[in-house]
Motif scaffolding. Structure first.
Motif, PDB file in Angstrom:
ATOM      1  N   GLU A 127     -11.278 -28.186  13.250  1.00 53.98           N
ATOM      2  CA  GLU A 127     -10.963 -29.591  12.723  1.00 53.98           C
ATOM      3  C   GLU A 127     -10.690 -29.781  11.376  1.00 53.98           C
ATOM      4  OE1 GLU A 127     -12.933 -33.588  12.937  1.00 53.98           O
ATOM      5  OE2 GLU A 127     -12.385 -32.846  15.023  1.00 53.98           O
ATOM      6  N   ARG A 128     -11.486 -29.211  10.693  1.00 54.85           N
ATOM      7  CA  ARG A 128     -11.687 -29.337   9.130  1.00 54.85           C
ATOM      8  C   ARG A 128     -11.179 -28.069   8.563  1.00 54.85           C
ATOM      9  NH1 ARG A 128     -16.423 -33.605   8.102  1.00 54.85           N
ATOM     10  NH2 ARG A 128     -15.393 -34.963   9.494  1.00 54.85           N
ATOM     11  N   GLY A 129     -11.173 -26.911   9.199  1.00 56.12           N
ATOM     12  CA  GLY A 129     -10.531 -25.740   8.386  1.00 56.12           C
ATOM     13  C   GLY A 129     -11.818 -25.093   7.700  1.00 56.12           C
ATOM     14  N   LEU A 130     -12.949 -25.189   8.242  1.00 56.48           N
ATOM     15  CA  LEU A 130     -14.192 -24.702   7.596  1.00 56.48           C
ATOM     16  C   LEU A 130     -14.349 -23.362   8.152  1.00 56.48           C
ATOM     17  CD1 LEU A 130     -16.366 -27.740   7.463  1.00 56.48           C
ATOM     18  CD2 LEU A 130     -14.992 -26.874   5.692  1.00 56.48           C
ATOM     19  N   THR A 131     -15.256 -22.470   7.462  1.00 60.57           N
ATOM     20  CA  THR A 131     -15.479 -21.051   7.936  1.00 60.57           C
ATOM     21  C   THR A 131     -16.903 -21.171   7.833  1.00 60.57           C
ATOM     22  OG1 THR A 131     -13.495 -20.142   7.111  1.00 60.57           O
ATOM     23  CG2 THR A 131     -15.289 -18.735   7.329  1.00 60.57           C
ATOM     24  N   ALA A 132     -17.804 -20.847   8.764  1.00 61.31           N
ATOM     25  CA  ALA A 132     -19.287 -20.897   8.871  1.00 61.31           C
ATOM     26  C   ALA A 132     -19.840 -19.963   9.420  1.00 61.31           C
ATOM     27  CB  ALA A 132     -19.728 -22.292   9.505  1.00 61.31           C
ATOM     28  N   LYS A 133     -20.785 -19.526   9.093  1.00 58.46           N
ATOM     29  CA  LYS A 133     -22.013 -18.584   9.946  1.00 58.46           C
ATOM     30  C   LYS A 133     -22.613 -19.339  10.768  1.00 58.46           C
ATOM     31  CE  LYS A 133     -25.300 -15.117   9.736  1.00 58.46           C
ATOM     32  NZ  LYS A 133     -26.548 -14.725   8.937  1.00 58.46           N
ATOM     33  N   VAL A 134     -22.392 -18.859  12.356  1.00 60.25           N
ATOM     34  CA  VAL A 134     -23.019 -19.748  13.168  1.00 60.25           C
ATOM     35  C   VAL A 134     -24.395 -18.812  13.716  1.00 60.25           C
ATOM     36  CG1 VAL A 134     -23.090 -20.867  15.584  1.00 60.25           C
ATOM     37  CG2 VAL A 134     -21.292 -21.118  14.026  1.00 60.25           C
ATOM     38  N   THR A 135     -25.536 -19.176  13.697  1.00 57.13           N
ATOM     39  CA  THR A 135     -26.628 -18.309  14.193  1.00 57.13           C
ATOM     40  C   THR A 135     -27.156 -18.918  15.407  1.00 57.13           C
ATOM     41  OG1 THR A 135     -27.251 -17.754  12.096  1.00 57.13           O
ATOM     42  CG2 THR A 135     -28.907 -17.234  13.818  1.00 57.13           C
ATOM     43  N   ARG A 136     -27.276 -18.237  16.560  1.00 59.43           N
ATOM     44  CA  ARG A 136     -27.876 -19.141  17.835  1.00 59.43           C
ATOM     45  C   ARG A 136     -29.048 -18.174  17.953  1.00 59.43           C
ATOM     46  NH1 ARG A 136     -24.706 -19.065  23.416  1.00 59.43           N
ATOM     47  NH2 ARG A 136     -25.286 -21.335  23.726  1.00 59.43           N
ATOM     48  N   ILE A 137     -30.167 -19.200  18.208  1.00 55.67           N
ATOM     49  CA  ILE A 137     -31.537 -18.905  18.251  1.00 55.67           C
ATOM     50  C   ILE A 137     -32.005 -19.096  19.670  1.00 55.67           C
ATOM     51  CG2 ILE A 137     -33.905 -19.044  17.332  1.00 55.67           C
ATOM     52  CD1 ILE A 137     -32.757 -19.648  14.880  1.00 55.67           C
ATOM     53  N   GLN A 138     -32.410 -18.153  20.446  1.00 57.18           N
ATOM     54  CA  GLN A 138     -32.846 -18.272  21.924  1.00 57.18           C
ATOM     55  C   GLN A 138     -34.367 -18.536  21.699  1.00 57.18           C
ATOM     56  OE1 GLN A 138     -31.367 -18.207  24.767  1.00 57.18           O
ATOM     57  NE2 GLN A 138     -29.346 -17.908  23.972  1.00 57.18           N
ATOM     58  N   ILE A 139     -34.753 -19.834  22.396  1.00 59.25           N
ATOM     59  CA  ILE A 139     -36.049 -20.158  22.409  1.00 59.25           C
ATOM     60  C   ILE A 139     -36.514 -19.976  23.934  1.00 59.25           C
ATOM     61  CG2 ILE A 139     -37.768 -22.191  21.968  1.00 59.25           C
ATOM     62  CD1 ILE A 139     -36.119 -21.545  19.408  1.00 59.25           C
ATOM     63  N   TRP A 140     -37.456 -19.131  24.053  1.00 60.24           N
ATOM     64  CA  TRP A 140     -37.784 -18.614  25.082  1.00 60.24           C
ATOM     65  C   TRP A 140     -39.168 -19.112  25.585  1.00 60.24           C
ATOM     66  CZ3 TRP A 140     -34.015 -16.537  28.403  1.00 60.24           C
ATOM     67  CH2 TRP A 140     -33.043 -15.957  27.668  1.00 60.24           C
ATOM     68  N   ALA A 141     -40.172 -19.486  24.692  1.00 57.31           N
ATOM     69  CA  ALA A 141     -41.653 -19.855  24.976  1.00 57.31           C
ATOM     70  C   ALA A 141     -41.964 -20.684  23.967  1.00 57.31           C
ATOM     71  CB  ALA A 141     -42.316 -18.559  24.766  1.00 57.31           C
ATOM     72  N   ASP A 142     -43.010 -21.595  24.250  1.00 59.22           N
ATOM     73  CA  ASP A 142     -43.505 -22.544  23.418  1.00 59.22           C
ATOM     74  C   ASP A 142     -43.852 -22.042  21.901  1.00 59.22           C
ATOM     75  OD1 ASP A 142     -43.327 -24.799  24.989  1.00 59.22           O
ATOM     76  OD2 ASP A 142     -45.240 -24.574  26.071  1.00 59.22           O
ATOM     77  N   GLN A 143     -44.326 -20.568  22.059  1.00 59.83           N
ATOM     78  CA  GLN A 143     -44.632 -20.130  20.568  1.00 59.83           C
ATOM     79  C   GLN A 143     -43.353 -20.049  19.940  1.00 59.83           C
ATOM     80  OE1 GLN A 143     -46.275 -16.109  21.112  1.00 59.83           O
ATOM     81  NE2 GLN A 143     -45.942 -15.552  18.801  1.00 59.83           N
ATOM     82  N   ASP A 144     -42.141 -19.745  20.341  1.00 55.16           N
ATOM     83  CA  ASP A 144     -40.828 -19.650  19.762  1.00 55.16           C
ATOM     84  C   ASP A 144     -40.581 -21.019  19.242  1.00 55.16           C
ATOM     85  OD1 ASP A 144     -40.512 -16.871  20.633  1.00 55.16           O
ATOM     86  OD2 ASP A 144     -39.586 -17.712  22.351  1.00 55.16           O
ATOM     87  N   ALA A 145     -40.694 -22.113  20.008  1.00 57.59           N
ATOM     88  CA  ALA A 145     -40.707 -23.429  19.683  1.00 57.59           C
ATOM     89  C   ALA A 145     -41.294 -23.894  18.469  1.00 57.59           C
ATOM     90  CB  ALA A 145     -40.882 -24.523  20.920  1.00 57.59           C
ATOM     91  N   ARG A 146     -42.598 -23.464  18.484  1.00 58.26           N
ATOM     92  CA  ARG A 146     -43.616 -23.932  17.414  1.00 58.26           C
ATOM     93  C   ARG A 146     -42.988 -23.008  16.178  1.00 58.26           C
ATOM     94  NH1 ARG A 146     -47.271 -23.433  21.538  1.00 58.26           N
ATOM     95  NH2 ARG A 146     -47.818 -21.171  20.792  1.00 58.26           N
ATOM     96  N   GLN A 147     -42.616 -21.818  16.235  1.00 59.95           N
ATOM     97  CA  GLN A 147     -42.245 -20.939  15.096  1.00 59.95           C
ATOM     98  C   GLN A 147     -40.941 -21.614  14.469  1.00 59.95           C
ATOM     99  OE1 GLN A 147     -41.094 -16.878  15.950  1.00 59.95           O
ATOM    100  NE2 GLN A 147     -40.058 -16.813  14.130  1.00 59.95           N
ATOM    101  N   TRP A 148     -40.106 -22.136  15.178  1.00 57.77           N
ATOM    102  CA  TRP A 148     -38.637 -22.608  14.738  1.00 57.77           C
ATOM    103  C   TRP A 148     -38.884 -24.063  14.441  1.00 57.77           C
ATOM    104  CZ3 TRP A 148     -35.431 -19.228  12.621  1.00 57.77           C
ATOM    105  CH2 TRP A 148     -35.592 -18.201  12.879  1.00 57.77           C
TER     106      TRP A 148
END
Length: 79
Positions: free
Chosen positions: A1-22
């Protein structure tokens, strides 16, 4: 829509430990340059494997952020 270029990082959260870390407060969580697109909304939610809620300007609850909320966060990141 705005013609921007961006790096997108998708982080999988599998467990509560991951949730706390991120600092993950539910799905979907979207951050731009590490900043939550709804920082006030994130404050009131617990860290963990949750479904996240967002609030519309008229006070309704929705499971996904509005396009306007995302646009506003992009505008703030570009300043």
């Amino acid at each position: 829509e705005r013609g921007l270029t961006a790096k997108v990082t998708r982080i999988q959260i599998w467990a509560d430990q991951d949730a706390r870390q991120w600092g993950f407060c539910g799905s979907p969580t979207i951050r731009i340059n590490g900043v939550d697109i709804d920082p006030k909304g994130a404050e009131g939610q617990r860290i963990g494997l949750n479904c996240r809620i967002y609030h519309t300007p008229d006070g309704r609850v929705t499971p996904v952020p509005s396009e306007e909320m995302i646009r506003r966060a992009i505008d703030l990141a570009l300043k």
